[in-house]
Motif scaffolding. Structure first.
Motif, PDB file in Angstrom:
ATOM      1  N   ARG A  69       0.941  -1.219  -0.194  1.00 34.72           N
ATOM      2  CA  ARG A  69      -0.010   0.048  -0.050  1.00 34.72           C
ATOM      3  C   ARG A  69       0.941   1.398   0.031  1.00 34.72           C
ATOM      4  N   ARG A  90      -0.864 -10.546  -6.843  1.00 36.60           N
ATOM      5  CA  ARG A  90      -1.966 -10.102  -5.983  1.00 36.60           C
ATOM      6  C   ARG A  90      -1.195  -9.022  -5.397  1.00 36.60           C
ATOM      7  N   ASN A  93      -1.206  -5.850  -7.472  1.00 33.74           N
ATOM      8  CA  ASN A  93      -2.689  -5.481  -7.486  1.00 33.74           C
ATOM      9  C   ASN A  93      -3.027  -4.554  -6.157  1.00 33.74           C
ATOM     10  N   GLN A  94      -2.331  -4.772  -5.228  1.00 39.19           N
ATOM     11  CA  GLN A  94      -2.592  -4.104  -3.881  1.00 39.19           C
ATOM     12  C   GLN A  94      -1.867  -2.741  -3.833  1.00 39.19           C
ATOM     13  N   MET A  95      -0.814  -2.646  -4.863  1.00 31.58           N
ATOM     14  CA  MET A  95      -0.054  -1.287  -4.870  1.00 31.58           C
ATOM     15  C   MET A  95      -1.281   0.008  -5.640  1.00 31.58           C
ATOM     16  N   SER A 175      -6.420  -1.129 -13.141  1.00 31.87           N
ATOM     17  CA  SER A 175      -5.234  -1.188 -12.079  1.00 31.87           C
ATOM     18  C   SER A 175      -5.008  -2.213 -11.497  1.00 31.87           C
ATOM     19  N   GLU A 176      -6.020  -3.287 -11.785  1.00 31.78           N
ATOM     20  CA  GLU A 176      -5.596  -4.673 -11.215  1.00 31.78           C
ATOM     21  C   GLU A 176      -5.789  -5.648 -12.501  1.00 31.78           C
ATOM     22  N   ILE A 179      -5.496 -12.481 -11.423  1.00 33.14           N
ATOM     23  CA  ILE A 179      -4.591 -13.380 -10.764  1.00 33.14           C
ATOM     24  C   ILE A 179      -4.852 -14.794 -11.108  1.00 33.14           C
TER      25      ILE A 179
ATOM     26  N   GLY C  40     -10.265  -1.470  -6.184  1.00 38.99           N
ATOM     27  CA  GLY C  40     -10.839  -3.033  -6.645  1.00 38.99           C
ATOM     28  C   GLY C  40     -10.888  -4.047  -5.599  1.00 38.99           C
ATOM     29  N   GLU C  41     -11.417  -5.258  -5.816  1.00 40.40           N
ATOM     30  CA  GLU C  41     -11.547  -5.955  -4.902  1.00 40.40           C
ATOM     31  C   GLU C  41     -10.352  -6.605  -4.098  1.00 40.40           C
ATOM     32  N   VAL C  42      -9.191  -6.810  -4.934  1.00 40.45           N
ATOM     33  CA  VAL C  42      -8.043  -7.354  -4.443  1.00 40.45           C
ATOM     34  C   VAL C  42      -7.301  -6.214  -3.492  1.00 40.45           C
ATOM     35  N   LYS C  43      -7.610  -4.861  -4.524  1.00 38.90           N
ATOM     36  CA  LYS C  43      -6.846  -3.707  -3.708  1.00 38.90           C
ATOM     37  C   LYS C  43      -7.130  -3.586  -2.305  1.00 38.90           C
ATOM     38  N   GLN C  44      -8.493  -3.767  -2.251  1.00 36.68           N
ATOM     39  CA  GLN C  44      -9.048  -3.480  -0.773  1.00 36.68           C
ATOM     40  C   GLN C  44      -8.818  -4.635   0.296  1.00 36.68           C
TER      41      GLN C  44
END
Lengths: 205, 228, 123
Positions: A69, A90, A93-95, A175-176, A179, C40-44
């Motif tokens: 994050r 994953r 994607n979370q960045m 942005s994602e 997976i 997004g789903e994974v992001k959150q």
């Protein structure tokens, strides 16, 4: 818009002009925070690059973040096994946006010496967009620094508006990325066909 | 190729620090009722001959190898697997024949088909007495459905992860293993990648410098069938 | 006109507020003009180590954890007392030394008691 020559002339007279775009890119490119993770031996070179001798802090990228994050650069340092690939995607994607990816070393680019192994992903660019590729096995810290500078140049050239603006500024670009799941014989899907377009080879025989 | 004369000769040799293979066979077969060890000579450079232990006696034999002070093999350093495909084996049999000119030996070469099997190989050392390795093997009945051997994890705890690895990559099932799961591949994986007939997934779309086998596989992905 | 004696406090508070809010407002405006948010789903997801998140981020801890934490806290505070004791050690009178040793002994005895009761056993 002031033209380049005039601006250089003015800066010699101690008058500095800039635009929002330049200020934005200048700030971002000099404070790239990499995600703190390593997958194999390339990570050792990445660690060496962050230590005193090579000192990645000279380029503003010394703040290795332990959480995706807080990071905006992912250095994929090492062999990505098929078992590890979903985790890497994953984490990407979370960045938060804007985010960049450096594929460090032969393994992250193409699978490297383990290319023909049964459990090695043939390049992380099959699943996430890669900005800079650093060849080498492993690349020396200087090579990583060079890759970082190359990425900084790339960021410096990004436009804020217009059709040529980068991915993260376009509203409809994702942005994602999907997976991959563990399949019975391979990852499912084995590649992201929307993202990965290998150059088709036309060869004699 | 196995030379029967050489085989008995090799059986008189001994693993480092241990009694000779003949002596080991005698001790083990004496102590375990019904046990018949098969001696597998290795005349090649590594010079590590071994015993093949029948699966049903493996646990008992292993316990003696660990606890008997003549062996004291307290450390199992390595467990690995071997995949033997169906193959034709040549065996030399010696006949003694008496003719008019006196006695002479005739060598006869017999070819027979050997069905494939899987093998688990254990390298045993003694930390206390500083000797070894003694190599023992277990064989499965075939490569398809009768792939069970006895787990030696109850004897040597260090075998646990390595037996899991052999299970993961070769598909040998270890009876009596406390936690037989895949260890390197993901749980959903179906195949056994170290088997000789393993077919890897076809991800050769992008091969800038293909060579050998990889070139043949990559060619399938070339436009125009690989050639202009 | 005479200045109110506490005016400077109001000025400081105002400055602090502006200092905090301006970057937030700029970021908001920036997002509205250039850079659309892309949740997004994974992001959150709550968990951020690459492994798929399971369950909620609000989980109950075992009650044993609190016993553990209290013992830690007691000894932590005790360490705080030890520092001035160590600094002044050379110039301490006999009485003071005995008192601090008594205090130490009490704390150690408490630790031994908790240890025996199994407060340091996990789970």
């Amino acid at each position: 818009m002031v033209e380049e020559g005039l601006r250089n002339e003015l800066s010699r007279q101690n008058i500095f002009l800039t635009s929002i775009q330049e200020l934005y890119n200048w700030g971002r490119r000099n404070s790239l925070w990499p995600l703190n993770f390593g997958l194999a031996c390339c990570a050792i070179e990445m660690i060496a690059a962050s230590m005193a001798r090579f000192d990645i802090a000279r380029f503003g990228a010394e703040v290795f973040r332990p959480s995706p994050r807080q990071a905006d650069l992912m250095i994929v340092a090492g062999t990505v096994t098929k078992k590890m690939a979903p985790m890497v995607v994953r984490l990407y994607n979370q960045m938060p946006e804007p985010k960049y990816v450096i594929a460090m070393g032969a393994c992250a680019i193409s699978g490297g010496p383990f290319k023909r192994g049964y459990n090695v992903l043939k390049g992380i660019d099959r699943y996430i967009p890669v900005d800079v590729y650093i060849p080498g096995c492993p690349p020396r810290p200087e090579a990583l620094l060079h890759g970082l500078i190359t990425l900084q140049r790339k960021i410096a050239g990004e436009r804020l508006t217009g059709p040529e603006r980068p991915r993260h500024l376009r509203e409809l670009e994702p942005s994602e990325y999907p997976i991959p799941a563990y399949g019975p014989y391979d990852l499912d899907p084995p590649k992201n066909t929307e993202l990965w377009h290998p150059k088709p080879f036309v060869r004699d025989a | 190729m196995r030379d029967p004369e050489k085989s008995s000769e090799l059986e008189e040799t001994a693993p480092p620090g241990l009694p000779s293979f003949q002596e080991i066979r005698r001790i083990l077969e004496e102590r375990v009722e019904g046990l018949r060890l098969e001696f597998i000579p290795n005349p090649a450079a590594p010079d590590q001959s071994s015993f093949c232990v029948p699966t049903e006696f493996a646990l008992e034999t292993a316990r003696i190898l660990r606890d008997d002070p003549r062996f004291a093999l307290d450390f199992c350093s390595n467990v690995t697997g071997v995949d033997w495909l169906d193959q034709t084996v040549e065996e030399t049999i010696l006949h003694r024949e008496t003719t008019d000119e006196g006695e002479r030996t005739i060598k006869e070469i017999v070819r027979r088909r050997r069905p494939g099997f899987l093998e688990a190989v254990y390298h045993l050392y003694s930390m206390r007495a500083r000797r070894g390795p003694l190599v023992i093997r277990q064989r499965t009945a075939n490569r398809i459905d009768r792939v069970r051997v006895a787990s030696l994890t109850p004897i040597w705890r260090s075998a646990e992860f390595q037996e899991r690895e052999v299970y993961d990559l070769f598909g040998v099932r270890f009876e009596g293993h406390p936690d037989l799961r895949r260890i390197l591949m993901w749980d959903e994986f179906k195949d056994y990648p170290m088997r000789k007939d393993y077919v890897e997934p076809d991800d050769y779309e992008y091969e800038p410098t293909p060579q050998g086998e990889a070139a043949a596989k990559a060619r399938r992905h070339y436009p125009y069938g690989g050639a202009r | 006109m005479e200045e109110h004696p506490y005016l400077f406090l109001a000025v400081l508070a105002g400055t602090a507020l502006v200092f905090c809010l301006t970057p937030l407002l700029i970021a908001r405006a920036w997002a509205a003009v250039f850079n659309a948010a892309k949740p997004g789903e994974v992001k959150q997801q709550v968990y951020e180590c690459g492994v798929e998140a399971k369950g909620d981020s609000w989980v109950r801890f075992h009650v044993g954890y609190y016993r553990y934490a209290i013992v830690f806290l007691v000894l932590d505070v005790e360490a705080l007392f030890l520092l001035p004791f160590a600094v002044a050690f050379g110039g301490l009178s006999w009485g003071a030394s005995v008192v601090i040793l008594l205090f130490l002994l009490l704390a150690v005895e408490g630790l031994v008691w908790a240890w025996k009761r199994g407060a340091l056993e996990w789970a």
